[in-house]
Design an enzyme around this catalytic site. Structure first.
Site: not given
Ligand code: PBG
Length: 334
Positions: A200, A253
């Site tokens: 992330k 992400k």
């Protein structure tokens, strides 16, 4: 004599000549079951308020969420991701540990209305802390990694007891998957899977989400725990470590800025791979579409199929419902 001009040796256009031909050789398709719908839960009844920076996305009370998930299920969506906006915040984010908190309420309401739908619970403290960081702060004002691990374990147990079907830690703390696995196993939840937000990035694309979830840090940013967008190899280390710690599924992400990472993880690991098409990706398409600058539905379809082509098995997207509708109408195959 045959005076032919030199021909191209290969004519790839032969297989692009009609819609049927293109459909025949199409390499990737999407199915609504692979799309995960993110939802924002607030307390109360009958509440449904649109997020100003995310047209078509709402903050909803548990009763409204339950109806929403029923409608989504009719479109073929089989899993949702839950974020909670608590009534009160404090320094430690204690409301995240409330067994009667907003996410436990939403989990119960959705279970009742749509028992077959998989409810993935996001696990993080940024929506619950008054400072908006993803865990308690140490004396220097940095998120205290190991203190956060203990709290994440507790939060995971609360959400497991409330019936979550998947736990998805998103805080990028070192050791979070191991700590959560240990807590879940200790509490008798050894069958509950973990979807780790493994790679992330500290991304500006999360802007609209922080409006939606009211989770923007009140000072500083998340670069001391989320990844530097300049790094790629590091994402592979993050994923490998989370798998070693017991993650059942991993996530990359944001999605479109990270197609290379999705591809690299896909090639290296055989676990189910999720990509999160985040709020900024969604809102940019919606905004440019509203200005008449792009054909938003087409850009959305192209983005989603690109994420799939890169190697994602499932896509978490705010466009899950519109895309499912379009899949059903055959528009992805037009
Ligand atoms: C919580 C969390 C965030 C997102 C998902 N979980 C925000 C953040 O890290 O700042 C972003 C999702 C989106 O932008 O759609 N840590």
């Amino acid at each position: 004599m045959n005076e032919r001009t030199p021909e191209p040796a290969h004519r790839l256009r032969r297989l692009r000549s009609s819609a049927g031909m293109r459909a025949l050789v199409r390499e990737h398709r999407l199915h609504p079951a692979e799309l995960v719908l993110p939802l924002f839960a607030v307390t109360g009844r009958g509440v449904c308020r649109e997020v100003s920076s995310m047209p078509g996305v709402f903050r909803e009370s548990p009763d409204m969420l339950a109806e929403h998930v029923q409608r989504a299920a009719e479109l073929g969506i089989r899993s949702v991701m839950l974020f909670g906006l608590p009534d009160g915040k404090d320094h430690e984010g204690r409301s995240a540990l409330d067994p009667a908190g907003v996410v436990p309420q939403a989990l119960a309401a959705i279970k009742k209305a749509a028992p077959e739908v998989v409810r993935i619970a996001d696990l993080c403290f940024c929506e619950y802390t008054s400072h908006g960081h993803c865990g308690p702060l140490d004396a220097a004002g940095h998120v205290d990694n190991d203190a956060t691990l203990a709290l994440l374990g507790q939060q995971a147990e609360v959400l497991a007891a409330a019936g979550a079907d998947v736990i998805a830690p998103s805080g990028m703390m070192d050791g979070m998957v191991a700590a959560i696995r240990r807590a879940l196993d200790g509490g008798g939840h050894e069958m509950l899977p973990i979807l780790s937000y493994a790679a992330k990035y500290a991304s500006a694309f999360y802007g609209p989400f922080r409006d939606a979830a009211d989770s923007a840090p009140t000072f500083g940013d998340r670069r001391a725990y989320q990844m530097d967008p300049a790094n790629g190899r590091e994402a592979l280390r993050e994923v490998a470590l989370d798998l070693e710690e017991g993650a059942d599924m991993v996530m990359v992400k944001p999605a479109l800025p990270c197609l290379d990472i999705i591809r690299a993880v896909r090639e290296r690991h055989d676990v189910p791979l999720a990509a999160y098409q985040v709020s900024g990706e969604y809102s940019m398409i919606a905004a440019a579409g509203a200005c008449g600058w792009i054909d938003a539905p087409r850009v959305m379809r192209e983005s989603l199929i690109a994420i799939r082509r890169a190697g994602a098995d499932m896509i978490i997207t705010y466009a899950a419902e519109s895309a499912s509708r379009e899949i059903r109408e055959g528009r992805f195959d037009a």
